[in-house]
Scaffold this motif. Structure first.
Motif, PDB file in Angstrom:
ATOM      1  N   HIS A 212      23.892  17.512 -35.543  1.00 18.16           N
ATOM      2  CA  HIS A 212      23.390  18.122 -34.552  1.00 18.16           C
ATOM      3  C   HIS A 212      24.474  18.893 -33.695  1.00 18.16           C
ATOM      4  O   HIS A 212      25.744  18.297 -33.735  1.00 18.16           O
ATOM      5  N   ALA A 216      27.025  14.849 -30.731  1.00 20.76           N
ATOM      6  CA  ALA A 216      26.965  13.870 -29.792  1.00 20.76           C
ATOM      7  C   ALA A 216      28.432  12.797 -30.203  1.00 20.76           C
ATOM      8  O   ALA A 216      28.994  13.039 -30.976  1.00 20.76           O
ATOM      9  N   THR A 238      21.016  25.214 -29.548  1.00 18.85           N
ATOM     10  CA  THR A 238      21.225  23.685 -30.020  1.00 18.85           C
ATOM     11  C   THR A 238      20.793  23.766 -31.338  1.00 18.85           C
ATOM     12  O   THR A 238      19.385  24.105 -31.702  1.00 18.85           O
ATOM     13  N   CYS A 240      19.905  21.477 -35.143  1.00 26.78           N
ATOM     14  CA  CYS A 240      19.731  20.157 -35.761  1.00 26.78           C
ATOM     15  C   CYS A 240      19.381  20.391 -37.205  1.00 26.78           C
ATOM     16  O   CYS A 240      18.294  21.091 -37.528  1.00 26.78           O
ATOM     17  N   GLN A 262      18.414  22.475 -24.053  1.00 22.68           N
ATOM     18  CA  GLN A 262      17.389  21.716 -24.543  1.00 22.68           C
ATOM     19  C   GLN A 262      17.728  20.928 -25.785  1.00 22.68           C
ATOM     20  O   GLN A 262      17.538  21.377 -26.944  1.00 22.68           O
ATOM     21  N   PHE A 264      18.438  18.016 -28.834  1.00 18.68           N
ATOM     22  CA  PHE A 264      17.440  17.094 -29.196  1.00 18.68           C
ATOM     23  C   PHE A 264      17.925  15.579 -28.839  1.00 18.68           C
ATOM     24  O   PHE A 264      19.175  15.389 -29.130  1.00 18.68           O
ATOM     25  N   THR A 265      17.167  15.127 -28.220  1.00 17.81           N
ATOM     26  CA  THR A 265      17.372  13.567 -27.824  1.00 17.81           C
ATOM     27  C   THR A 265      17.293  12.564 -29.106  1.00 17.81           C
ATOM     28  O   THR A 265      16.710  13.062 -30.121  1.00 17.81           O
ATOM     29  N   PRO A 266      18.118  11.592 -28.813  1.00 11.76           N
ATOM     30  CA  PRO A 266      18.029  10.781 -30.221  1.00 11.76           C
ATOM     31  C   PRO A 266      16.520  10.324 -30.562  1.00 11.76           C
ATOM     32  O   PRO A 266      16.642  10.096 -31.655  1.00 11.76           O
ATOM     33  N   GLU A 268      14.052  12.133 -30.528  1.00  8.59           N
ATOM     34  CA  GLU A 268      13.624  13.339 -31.486  1.00  8.59           C
ATOM     35  C   GLU A 268      14.411  13.331 -32.681  1.00  8.59           C
ATOM     36  O   GLU A 268      13.737  13.715 -33.543  1.00  8.59           O
ATOM     37  N   GLN A 269      15.703  13.301 -32.693  1.00 10.35           N
ATOM     38  CA  GLN A 269      16.374  13.208 -34.019  1.00 10.35           C
ATOM     39  C   GLN A 269      15.726  12.185 -35.159  1.00 10.35           C
ATOM     40  O   GLN A 269      15.701  12.388 -36.158  1.00 10.35           O
TER      41      GLN A 269
END
Length: 581
Positions: A212, A216, A238, A240, A262, A264-266, A268-269
């Motif tokens: 990502h 993070a 962003t 992924c 925007q 990718f939230t955890p 969503e990952q």
């Protein structure tokens, strides 16, 4: 069994029966889930009750915690039964059992492998179902509701995760080809942007992890150089990037792009990784079904060699190392090369004794195998007629001598001349008869052994002039006749030495040297043998003509590897020349 898990398992089971051909019925059994300790069963087709034989195989797999295969030859229904347990924390949680059309052992193993791959997919779906029933059912339904295509995959992901662009590439860790993008873009050549996409995907495949960007805190130990480069090329974005794989084998990669604001939230990952696991399995099945035969064979061989050369192939590598060491050592070790040959001992000369004239056999004094001295009587012909003829001519000669004396006394010169001529004629006839009498006693012309001739059962038999009676060979002069296979004749040279052992004296070794290679061959037992003449170094007293044995001709030194392989190599050379020469 929770309703969310049951829905996911039911949909997974339906898709499994679509993907694997020949499935007649299938069940997923969970044991001990009811208050009474019973079992819960998900079946396909849904409108049919599970068969007792299928349930029996599933419960057996529960007990043994091992996969089972019951071939059609051992089942009453005439179908193959297979069962594979799904183990969680060392305990079997579910068992998947299938009834399939009869197939070979190789195809049975292929079906088991496909089932094991599908179980990994089921694990991901069940984890997702525990968090959200709707999400798990949604992914299964959307992924499998129609024939899978790359364009449908990227469109579905773009809609699900609200991406500005989704790129799918198929291949392995060495080569990737972009299969589809959403929004659709036609790629005709490899531009700098395309290369940046591939480098970012290779980076994820090499690290076998979701990447990502911006990173993070949990990704601090992962390399993101290519991700950073691609983000710089496409602008504020962003990224992924997710590797697609089935088992440990990469089949491609996905690249999802959003605006930089925007990320990718955890959750969503995690959902992306679960989707990638399902997509990787389905793409792998599609690729295998569309592969040509030669490509399938090549991939199988590559995978087999990879397993052999990997950490798990230690035994194979040690075996190969041992084999190579043996070949190298055997190629360096030199040993004596001996050419095997059949051997027959013969006298250097052989005297043939024949009948001197027509007559009858009266007496036999020797036969084959006897050792005789020069002048020894071998046999005698009937001489009665000869003696009568001898007496006749002696009487006639005496008469002529008397008449000649009378003519000399009366001085009749002309008659004396006639009588002298008649006397010489009669004397010649008498000498001829006496010579035949002498020759009727057939004697040995030399010291030796009678090689052939046994007339003891032919007394009184008529003999023709020139008919063979005996063969005699000397005892102090021999030659060895060798027969060598045509495959070895090229290695034989005049003057080579060898050793001979005779069947009658297997413990005695006799040396010889090759004197002549005769241009003669004879067929024997499916091969052609060439004849050689060799001379013994020492003629010993116990030797006899006609003895047979085995000879070994010394043909120099060769490597041990050459001795083992030269026949095969020569045969391959001949066949290759015959086919393509």
């Amino acid at each position: 069994m929770p309703s969310s898990s049951r829905v996911v398992i039911q949909q997974w089971l339906e898709q499994l029966c679509r993907l694997v051909s020949g499935i007649q019925s299938a069940i997923v059994v969970e044991k001990g889930v009811t208050e009474s300790g019973g079992i819960s069963v998900v079946r396909w087709p849904e409108d049919e009750q599970p068969e007792k034989a299928l349930l029996k195989v599933a419960l057996k797999a529960f007990e043994t915690r091992r996969q089972l295969i019951v071939p059609a030859s051992r089942s009453v229904q005439g179908s193959d039964f297979m069962a594979v347990p799904l183990v969680s924390r060392g305990q079997p949680k579910w068992v998947v059992a299938l009834r399939m059309s009869p197939r070979s052992v190789r195809k049975q193993q292929a079906a088991i492998q496909a089932l094991q791959w599908s179980l990994r997919w089921l694990k991901l779906l069940l984890k997702q179902a525990n968090r959200s029933q709707a999400t798990g059912a949604h992914w299964v339904e959307r992924m499998t509701e129609r024939p899978l295509s790359s364009a449908a995959i990227v469109k579905l992901l773009a809609e699900q995760f609200h991406c500005d662009r989704v790129t799918l590439a198929l291949g392995d860790a060495r080569r990737l080809e972009i299969s589809a993008t959403y929004p659709p873009v036609e790629i005709k050549r490899e531009t700098g942007l395309v290369r940046a996409f591939k480098e970012a995907m290779f980076e994820a495949i090499d690290q076998r992890a979701l990447l990502h960007y911006p990173p993070a805190t949990s990704q601090s130990d992962l390399l993101l150089n290519s991700q950073q480069t691609l983000a710089g090329v496409v602008g504020q974005a962003t990224l992924c990037t997710i590797p697609l794989k089935t088992g440990d084998m990469p089949v491609g990669a996905l690249l999802l792009e959003r605006h930089r604001l925007q990320p990718f939230t955890p959750p969503e990952q995690t959902e992306c990784q679960q989707a990638a696991g399902l997509i990787g399995l389905l793409l792998h099945h599609r690729q295998r079904s569309e592969q040509s035969l030669h490509r399938l064979i090549r991939d199988r061989l590559q995978q087999r060699f990879k397993n052999w050369l990997g950490p798990q192939g230690l035994g194979v590598k040690l075996s190969l190392l041992a084999l190579i060491s043996i070949l190298v050592v055997s190629g360096l070790i030199g040993v004596d090369y001996h050419i095997d040959a059949r051997a027959n001992l013969e006298g250097r000369i052989q005297r043939v004794i024949t009948s001197p004239f027509d007559g009858y056999l009266q007496e036999v004094s020797a036969k084959a195998g006897d050792i005789v001295a020069e002048g020894a009587l071998l046999c005698q012909l009937d001489d009665k007629d000869l003696k009568l003829e001898q007496a006749k001519w002696r009487t006639e000669l005496a008469k002529l001598k008397r008449e000649q004396r009378e003519a000399l006394a009366t001085h009749e010169r002309s008659r004396v001349s006639v009588l002298q001529a008649q006397r010489r004629q009669v004397q010649a006839e008498l000498d001829l008869v006496e010579m035949k009498l002498v020759r009727s006693l057939i004697k040995a012309p030399l010291d030796g052994v009678i090689v052939s001739g046994d007339l003891t059962q032919s007394l009184g038999a008529p003999l023709k002039r020139g008919e063979e009676l005996f063969k005699i060979a000397p005892l102090d002069s021999y030659r060895v006749m060798l027969q060598v296979d045509e495959l070895d004749i090229a290695d034989v040279q005049i003057g080579q030495f060898g050793h001979l052992r005779l069947a009658g004296y297997p413990d005695l070794d006799h040396g010889f040297s090759v004197k002549r290679i005769l241009p003669l061959s004879t067929a024997s037992e499916g091969s052609y043998l060439f004849t050689l003449e060799a001379e013994l170094e020492d003629a010993e007293e116990h030797l006899r003509p006609g003895l047979q044995g085995v000879a070994k001709i010394d043909a120099g030194k060769r490597s041990l590897l050459w001795l083992v392989s030269h026949r095969l190599i020569d045969w391959l050379r001949l066949q290759l020349w015959r086919w393509w020469g």
